[in-house]
Write a protein that holds these residues in place. Structure first.
Motif, mmCIF file in Angstrom:
data_model
loop_
_atom_site.group_PDB
_atom_site.id
_atom_site.type_symbol
_atom_site.label_atom_id
_atom_site.label_comp_id
_atom_site.label_asym_id
_atom_site.label_seq_id
_atom_site.Cartn_x
_atom_site.Cartn_y
_atom_site.Cartn_z
ATOM 1 N N LEU B 170 0.820 -1.211 0.000
ATOM 2 C CA LEU B 170 0.000 0.000 0.000
ATOM 3 C C LEU B 170 0.857 1.266 0.000
ATOM 4 C CD1 LEU B 170 -2.628 -1.063 2.675
ATOM 5 C CD2 LEU B 170 -2.621 -1.511 0.221
ATOM 6 N N ASP B 171 0.251 2.340 -0.530
ATOM 7 C CA ASP B 171 0.977 3.615 -0.511
ATOM 8 C C ASP B 171 0.934 4.192 0.905
ATOM 9 O OD1 ASP B 171 -1.356 5.351 -0.115
ATOM 10 O OD2 ASP B 171 -1.898 4.722 -2.143
ATOM 11 N N PRO B 172 1.837 5.165 1.201
ATOM 12 C CA PRO B 172 1.984 5.644 2.582
ATOM 13 C C PRO B 172 0.682 6.114 3.219
ATOM 14 C CG PRO B 172 3.733 6.494 1.209
ATOM 15 C CD PRO B 172 2.801 5.767 0.298
ATOM 16 N N GLN B 173 -0.142 6.813 2.443
ATOM 17 C CA GLN B 173 -1.384 7.329 3.009
ATOM 18 C C GLN B 173 -2.279 6.194 3.486
ATOM 19 O OE1 GLN B 173 -2.201 10.440 3.829
ATOM 20 N NE2 GLN B 173 -4.002 9.442 4.753
ATOM 21 N N LEU B 174 -2.459 5.173 2.602
ATOM 22 C CA LEU B 174 -3.300 4.025 2.950
ATOM 23 C C LEU B 174 -2.713 3.262 4.129
ATOM 24 C CD1 LEU B 174 -4.363 2.542 -0.503
ATOM 25 C CD2 LEU B 174 -5.871 3.317 1.336
ATOM 26 N N SER B 175 -1.369 3.139 4.124
ATOM 27 C CA SER B 175 -0.700 2.435 5.208
ATOM 28 C C SER B 175 -1.014 3.102 6.537
ATOM 29 C CB SER B 175 0.809 2.439 4.992
ATOM 30 O OG SER B 175 1.117 1.830 3.766
ATOM 31 N N GLU B 176 -0.944 4.395 6.523
ATOM 32 C CA GLU B 176 -1.198 5.154 7.748
ATOM 33 C C GLU B 176 -2.636 4.937 8.218
ATOM 34 O OE1 GLU B 176 1.183 8.235 7.912
ATOM 35 O OE2 GLU B 176 0.725 8.634 10.022
ATOM 36 N N ASP B 177 -3.567 4.979 7.250
ATOM 37 C CA ASP B 177 -4.984 4.754 7.587
ATOM 38 C C ASP B 177 -5.160 3.402 8.274
ATOM 39 O OD1 ASP B 177 -5.592 7.119 6.472
ATOM 40 O OD2 ASP B 177 -6.513 6.296 4.631
ATOM 41 N N ILE B 178 -4.497 2.391 7.691
ATOM 42 C CA ILE B 178 -4.681 1.044 8.218
ATOM 43 C C ILE B 178 -4.052 0.912 9.597
ATOM 44 C CG2 ILE B 178 -3.829 -1.312 7.863
ATOM 45 C CD1 ILE B 178 -4.823 -1.076 5.013
ATOM 46 N N MET B 179 -2.896 1.545 9.776
ATOM 47 C CA MET B 179 -2.265 1.500 11.089
ATOM 48 C C MET B 179 -3.145 2.183 12.129
ATOM 49 S SD MET B 179 0.334 -0.305 11.141
ATOM 50 C CE MET B 179 1.514 -1.074 10.048
ATOM 51 N N ARG B 180 -3.781 3.281 11.727
ATOM 52 C CA ARG B 180 -4.663 3.993 12.649
ATOM 53 C C ARG B 180 -5.826 3.089 13.068
ATOM 54 N NH1 ARG B 180 -6.220 8.406 9.734
ATOM 55 N NH2 ARG B 180 -4.047 9.057 9.670
ATOM 56 N N LEU B 181 -6.281 2.293 12.086
ATOM 57 C CA LEU B 181 -7.351 1.328 12.362
ATOM 58 C C LEU B 181 -6.914 0.336 13.442
ATOM 59 C CD1 LEU B 181 -10.093 1.165 11.036
ATOM 60 C CD2 LEU B 181 -9.164 -0.444 9.386
ATOM 61 N N PHE B 182 -5.691 -0.157 13.295
ATOM 62 C CA PHE B 182 -5.177 -1.096 14.305
ATOM 63 C C PHE B 182 -5.093 -0.410 15.666
ATOM 64 C CE2 PHE B 182 -3.230 -3.478 10.637
ATOM 65 C CZ PHE B 182 -3.982 -4.620 10.831
ATOM 66 N N GLY B 183 -4.657 0.868 15.631
ATOM 67 C CA GLY B 183 -4.587 1.630 16.879
ATOM 68 C C GLY B 183 -5.946 1.726 17.549
ATOM 69 N N GLN B 184 -6.989 1.902 16.726
ATOM 70 C CA GLN B 184 -8.349 1.984 17.287
ATOM 71 C C GLN B 184 -8.747 0.678 17.979
ATOM 72 O OE1 GLN B 184 -11.254 3.084 14.338
ATOM 73 N NE2 GLN B 184 -10.091 4.913 13.751
ATOM 74 N N PHE B 185 -8.423 -0.434 17.332
ATOM 75 C CA PHE B 185 -8.778 -1.721 17.956
ATOM 76 C C PHE B 185 -8.025 -1.882 19.261
ATOM 77 C CE2 PHE B 185 -9.417 -2.918 13.372
ATOM 78 C CZ PHE B 185 -10.780 -2.755 13.442
#
Lengths: 330, 221
Positions: B170-185
């Motif tokens: 994934l590109d950096p923006q998407l990667s960041e989004d997904i990491m934020r998702l993990f942070g939420q969980f």
């Protein structure tokens, strides 16, 4: 998981609660899964109609052949049972006895409890019959006197094949009896032939059952291969072996059952095709012969056997190939 | 309480290759950590040991109270149901809809269909793909497919969430989004362990970092 819910100290972090499934729920979901998997397995057969039909046709033929043979044999056996082979014993009387002596001897036989019928064919009658039915009438002219003995045909009451020779021996020992002949060998021969044919059908049936197992096994094996990804992913998210196995067992079940139904139709058609000539043949001997189909019980046995073979075939394939598909190299 | 505990774990494959050499660590319940190192350092092997896709050659792995070496083959499915996994190559099934992919773990665990549907939609909503539920995952972009994989991993609210290179393609923006998702969980109590070699992203996230090098745990910071 089934332990009573241990109360965690109240915390604001509530999101990650594990969902607890009650055993009643579990049973319900088990039933639901069976039903949906059974339906889905049937739908999958419809999705590849040509391949499915070919497989079913092979199964049907393999199942119909022994079915047809066994039901044909059943008919022949029913036929001979209907014949009631009534073993006769022919008593050939000594030539020197007078007609009166033979007549009174046959009357004495009539009094015996172990004989159900006594029929006297006098020397004179024997000669007339011979003249009437035999091609060798001129043979008789070479004799000065009637060469034929008087014959008394008796029907023993006890038709047990083991008892009959005893009755024969007893009658042969009576004074005035030259020879006693038990007339039942042809029945024994026919029985032996039928027994052989039956054994042969069972052997053939066994071989064809093996063929059904292999055909279903191979078909299910190919289905397993084509659903490899699904099996892997399911195992990764916690599917049990039973859960993974289930759809394939159901395809085996459907193959068996549908193959059995098709085989049943084939057998009935085949019987229908031979019904008329069989009827004609049988009417030469008997009046009340009716060709029997598989009957209710026979049909049930046929369908059950087919279904069981389908299930076993898929079980073989599943137990062999499913363990090989383990998530390890993902 | 430790969610994951590795105690002197060795893994040697049948080929003779040593993937892990005496790995020791504990991950507390509710913690979030990154597992990093070059490819071939043993990250995937470590995750596979947790999922019981592989068994250690030596040493012990504990998940919660459970010593995995004492777990019989027949109990493995029940362990896996408590864990959510996001795979690098997402492992979606293209013979069914996005919704069915996400609902699969619930179906397997025997949830009531109505309940399962509700939870699957909630999970899809969380990754922003609720409107696409009826589509086939093959119609999605790689990033979207990865998000479906995440939805499937969290649909049954696992106590433990594992991810193997979730931002690999994934590109950096998407990667960041997904990491934020993990942070939420993680913020709602889920223990999260993410294998990744995307160091710049990991550094920005400020979580615990376990570094593997040739099968050994060389850093824990």
């Amino acid at each position: 998981m089934t332990k009573p819910a241990r109360k965690e100290p109240a915390s604001p972090r509530r999101g990650a609660e594990q969902h607890r499934i009650q055993s009643a729920d579990r049973r319900r979901s088990w039933r639901r899964h069976h039903l949906s998997v059974a339906k889905e397995a049937l739908l999958r057969l419809q999705q590849t109609p040509v391949a499915s039909l070919m497989t079913l046709a092979v199964l049907a033929i393999a199942l119909a052949l022994p079915g047809f043979l066994l039901s044909a044999l059943g008919n022949v056996q029913g036929l001979t049972n209907g014949w009631d082979p009534q073993p006769r014993i022919a008593l050939y009387m000594k030539l020197e006895l007078s007609d009166q002596a033979i007549d009174s001897f046959s009357r004495e036989l009539l009094l015996r409890d172990d004989l159900s019928s006594v029929e006297l064919i006098s020397r004179q009658k024997g000669l007339e019959d011979f003249r009437q039915y035999s091609a060798f009438t001129d043979l008789l002219d070479r004799f000065d006197s009637n060469p034929l003995p008087a014959v008394i045909m008796v029907l023993p009451r006890d038709t047990d094949p083991l008892q009959l020779p005893l009755v024969r021996n007893e009658l042969a020992a009576l004074p005035g009896v030259d020879e006693a002949q038990l007339d039942m060998e042809w029945v024994q021969r026919l029985d032996a032939v039928l027994a052989l044919a039956q054994r042969g059908s069972y052997v053939l049936g066994g071989l064809l059952a093996l063929a059904v197992l292999l055909v279903v096994g191979n078909t299910v094996r190919m289905t397993i291969e084509s659903r490899r990804d699904e099996i892997l992913v399911s195992k990764l998210v916690g599917a049990t072996d039973a859960w993974v196995r289930r759809p394939f067992l159901y395809s085996g079940f459907w193959f068996g059952l549908l193959g059995g139904v098709l085989a049943w139709v084939l057998v009935q058609l085949a019987l229908l095709m031979v019904a008329e000539p069989a009827q004609t043949l049988a009417s030469l001997y008997l009046n009340d012969f009716v060709l029997q189909g598989l009957g209710f019980q026979g049909s049930l046995i046929m369908l059950a056997t087919a279904t069981l073979l389908g299930l076993s075939g898929s079980w073989l394939a599943v137990s062999r190939h499913l363990r090989e598909i383990e998530p390890g190299e993902v | 309480m430790a969610a994951i505990r590795f105690s002197n774990v060795f893994k040697r494959y049948a080929s003779g290759q040593d993937a892990l050499l005496g790995v020791d660590f504990e991950l507390a319940s509710g913690e979030m950590a990154f597992l990093t190192g070059h490819s071939g350092a043993g990250k995937s092997t470590l995750l596979k040991l947790i999922m019981l896709m592989e068994r250690p050659s030596r040493g012990q792995v504990w998940i919660g109270q459970q010593d995995l070496s004492r777990l019989h083959r027949s109990q493995i499915p029940h362990l896996r149901r408590q864990i959510g996994v996001v795979f690098q190559n997402h492992q979606l099934l293209f013979d069914r809809s996005i919704f069915d992919n996400v609902a699969l773990p619930l179906q397997i665990s025997g949830y009531d269909p109505a309940d399962a549907a509700r939870r699957a939609r909630a999970a899809l909503d969380k990754v922003g793909l609720l409107t696409r539920e009826k589509q086939n995952p093959i119609t999605l972009s790689t990033g979207e497919q990865q998000r479906v994989g995440i939805a499937r991993a969290i649909v049954h609210k696992p106590k433990l969430l594992l991810a193997d290179e979730p931002t690999g393609n994934l590109d950096p923006q998407l990667s960041e989004d997904i990491m934020r998702l993990f942070g939420q969980f993680n913020s709602i109590g889920t223990t999260v362990l993410i294998a990744s070699h995307d160091l710049s992203l990991i550094n920005r996230m400020r979580h615990r970092r376990l570094t593997l090098k040739q099968g050994r745990l060389v850093a824990d910071d």
